[in-house]
Design an enzyme around this catalytic site. Structure first.
Site, PDB file in Angstrom:
ATOM      1  N   ASN A 159     117.885  70.834  74.667  1.00  0.00           N
ATOM      2  CA  ASN A 159     117.684  69.625  75.485  1.00  0.00           C
ATOM      3  C   ASN A 159     117.954  70.073  76.914  1.00  0.00           C
ATOM      4  O   ASN A 159     119.114  70.297  77.288  1.00  0.00           O
ATOM      5  CB  ASN A 159     118.719  68.535  75.163  1.00  0.00           C
ATOM      6  CG  ASN A 159     118.422  67.745  73.917  1.00  0.00           C
ATOM      7  OD1 ASN A 159     117.837  66.670  73.968  1.00  0.00           O
ATOM      8  ND2 ASN A 159     118.852  68.267  72.776  1.00  0.00           N
ATOM      9  N   LYS A 171     127.362  75.732  68.442  1.00  0.00           N
ATOM     10  CA  LYS A 171     127.060  76.186  69.809  1.00  0.00           C
ATOM     11  C   LYS A 171     128.277  76.839  70.457  1.00  0.00           C
ATOM     12  O   LYS A 171     129.371  76.258  70.472  1.00  0.00           O
ATOM     13  CB  LYS A 171     126.597  74.972  70.625  1.00  0.00           C
ATOM     14  CG  LYS A 171     126.104  75.270  72.028  1.00  0.00           C
ATOM     15  CD  LYS A 171     125.527  73.994  72.636  1.00  0.00           C
ATOM     16  CE  LYS A 171     124.942  74.170  74.002  1.00  0.00           C
ATOM     17  NZ  LYS A 171     124.280  72.940  74.487  1.00  0.00           N
ATOM     18  N   GLU A 201     128.892  67.558  77.987  1.00  0.00           N
ATOM     19  CA  GLU A 201     129.045  68.331  76.734  1.00  0.00           C
ATOM     20  C   GLU A 201     130.449  68.905  76.608  1.00  0.00           C
ATOM     21  O   GLU A 201     130.997  68.991  75.515  1.00  0.00           O
ATOM     22  CB  GLU A 201     128.023  69.469  76.688  1.00  0.00           C
ATOM     23  CG  GLU A 201     126.671  69.053  76.179  1.00  0.00           C
ATOM     24  CD  GLU A 201     125.843  70.262  75.774  1.00  0.00           C
ATOM     25  OE1 GLU A 201     126.158  70.889  74.772  1.00  0.00           O
ATOM     26  OE2 GLU A 201     124.878  70.561  76.500  1.00  0.00           O
ATOM     27  N   CYS A 204     120.494  75.807  72.748  1.00  0.00           N
ATOM     28  CA  CYS A 204     120.233  75.464  74.147  1.00  0.00           C
ATOM     29  C   CYS A 204     120.848  76.434  75.152  1.00  0.00           C
ATOM     30  O   CYS A 204     120.314  77.478  75.404  1.00  0.00           O
ATOM     31  CB  CYS A 204     120.638  74.023  74.429  1.00  0.00           C
ATOM     32  SG  CYS A 204     119.879  73.471  75.973  1.00  0.00           S
ATOM     33  N   GLU A 260     117.847  70.727  69.222  1.00  0.00           N
ATOM     34  CA  GLU A 260     119.290  70.442  69.365  1.00  0.00           C
ATOM     35  C   GLU A 260     119.508  68.930  69.271  1.00  0.00           C
ATOM     36  O   GLU A 260     118.713  68.158  69.820  1.00  0.00           O
ATOM     37  CB  GLU A 260     119.737  70.939  70.749  1.00  0.00           C
ATOM     38  CG  GLU A 260     121.174  70.611  71.117  1.00  0.00           C
ATOM     39  CD  GLU A 260     121.497  70.919  72.589  1.00  0.00           C
ATOM     40  OE1 GLU A 260     120.595  70.784  73.455  1.00  0.00           O
ATOM     41  OE2 GLU A 260     122.656  71.267  72.870  1.00  0.00           O
ATOM     42  N   ASN A 298     128.626  71.089  68.363  1.00  0.00           N
ATOM     43  CA  ASN A 298     127.174  70.939  68.522  1.00  0.00           C
ATOM     44  C   ASN A 298     126.575  71.966  67.553  1.00  0.00           C
ATOM     45  O   ASN A 298     126.648  73.168  67.797  1.00  0.00           O
ATOM     46  CB  ASN A 298     126.807  71.225  69.981  1.00  0.00           C
ATOM     47  CG  ASN A 298     125.374  70.879  70.290  1.00  0.00           C
ATOM     48  OD1 ASN A 298     124.532  70.799  69.400  1.00  0.00           O
ATOM     49  ND2 ASN A 298     125.080  70.688  71.567  1.00  0.00           N
TER      50      ASN A 298
HETATM   51  N1  CDV Z   1     121.846  71.135  76.274  1.00  0.00           N
HETATM   52  C1  CDV Z   1     122.079  72.150  77.130  1.00  0.00           C
HETATM   53  O1  CDV Z   1     122.788  73.092  76.804  1.00  0.00           O
HETATM   54  N2  CDV Z   1     121.496  72.066  78.355  1.00  0.00           N
HETATM   55  C2  CDV Z   1     121.702  73.049  79.396  1.00  0.00           C
HETATM   56  C3  CDV Z   1     121.599  72.437  80.773  1.00  0.00           C
HETATM   57  C4  CDV Z   1     122.744  71.625  81.122  1.00  0.00           C
HETATM   58  C5  CDV Z   1     121.561  73.524  81.833  1.00  0.00           C
HETATM   59  C6  CDV Z   1     120.699  74.182  79.297  1.00  0.00           C
HETATM   60  O2  CDV Z   1     121.126  75.345  79.413  1.00  0.00           O
HETATM   61  O3  CDV Z   1     119.500  73.927  79.168  1.00  0.00           O
END
Ligand code: CDV
Length: 311
Positions: free
Chosen positions: A196, A126, A145, A171, A49, A109
């Site tokens: 991330n 996303k 975000e 993510c 990501e 994203n």
């Molecule tokens: N980049 C993300 O989406 N990170 C989220 C954190 C904030 C919980 C994740 O679900 O890993």
């Protein structure tokens, strides 16, 4: 099991990207991983990501120009063209996450899927945007975000590419069972996920020690319950003072991890993903057409939050 229905996949994990690291330098790192992938017979390289910049939502930024400097207005751009050119020359496809600013001003994203001939065959934006909109000064670092990105409007598509059915998620999407199921219902065979994930979760630090467990738990169950390969790729390590989870993994439809990165830096983990292996689950235990009971699942789309029974 035929070779024609398998894809050699490389999970191209990245270590930290500094705030002032120029795109061109990051692309050089991606090219090192790409060339390593080529030497190891990889056909599809998956990057994390927001793979072109530092994870900027950790900072509270107000200036539009400063925020938009982290976004890509075109893909490929001058900075990313060397990646597209080299991948095409080597005949390797790739999946790349980046912050996208559209011509009509939307901020997403985003992750793209690029075929071995250089064609962009899929774009995913996303859907589940975690974190918060306003600065929360009590946090050690921000997760803004929800200030910088809109939820993707297109949902979870599946594309015909690399001889199979491929989907993407980013993510936080990986934590939601609906993500996998919506793609499972389109017959998905390989789901590519960049992430991330800071090790510290400010709203509930008791979850910090469980980050590694939760990461694999959700992706392994998503793979098994939907009879699909899942590739989860991290930007890990300590980036601008924030420790993030690494442990990128390639997961079989059995739910088992078949390859995993060992470091928290730039590293490639590879596996041959036999797409026909999905069939042994799709045609038996998880034969959706035979066994699912959608009439009992209405709440999943009819309501968002919890509605407990009347006392
Ligand atoms: N980049 C993300 O989406 N990170 C989220 C954190 C904030 C919980 C994740 O679900 O890993």
């Amino acid at each position: 099991m035929s070779d024609a229905r398998s894809v050699v996949v490389g999970a191209a994990q990245l270590g930290p990207i500094a705030r002032d690291e120029p795109r061109a330098k990051v692309v050089e790192r991606l090219l090192v991983l790409l060339n390593d992938a080529h030497r190891r017979g990889v056909e599809l390289v998956v990057f994390p990501e927001l793979a072109l910049t530092t994870f900027f939502p950790r900072w509270s930024l107000d200036e539009r120009a400063e925020i938009d400097a982290f976004f890509e207005r075109e893909m490929p751009s001058d900075a990313t063209r060397p990646l597209f050119d080299e991948a095409k020359r080597l005949g390797i496809g790739f999946c790349l996450g980046y912050a996208e600013l559209t011509a009509d001003g939307h901020h997403y994203n985003t992750q793209i899927l690029v075929e071995r001939d250089g064609t962009v065959v899929g774009k995913f934006r996303k859907v589940h945007i975690p974190g918060h909109e306003e600065t929360e000064t009590w946090r050690k670092f921000q997760h803004l975000e929800r200030r910088y990105f809109e939820p993707g409007p297109d949902g979870f598509e599946v594309w015909r590419a690399f001889g199979g059915l491929i989907g993407m998620a980013i993510c936080n999407d990986r934590r939601w069972p609906e993500t996998y199921r919506v793609m499972g219902l389109q017959g998905v065979e390989l789901i590519l996920i960049g992430y991330n994930t800071p090790l510290h979760y400010a709203p509930d630090p008791s979850q910090d020690v469980l980050q590694s467990f939760h990461n694999h738990l959700v992706m392994q169950s998503g793979a098994y319950q939907n009879a699909t390969w899942v590739v989860g790729v991290a930007k890990g390590g300590c980036e601008e003072g924030v420790d993030s989870l690494a442990e990128s993994a390639i997961i079989a439809p059995s739910g088992r991890i078949v390859a995993q990165c060992q470091s928290n830096g730039d590293e490639l983990a590879t596996a041959r993903c036999d797409l026909d292996a999905c069939k042994s689950y799709k045609d038996t235990l998880f034969d959706f057409d035979r066994y699912r009971m959608p009439e009992h699942y209405r709440r999943i789309t009819d309501q968002r939050g919890v509605q407990a029974p009347e006392p």
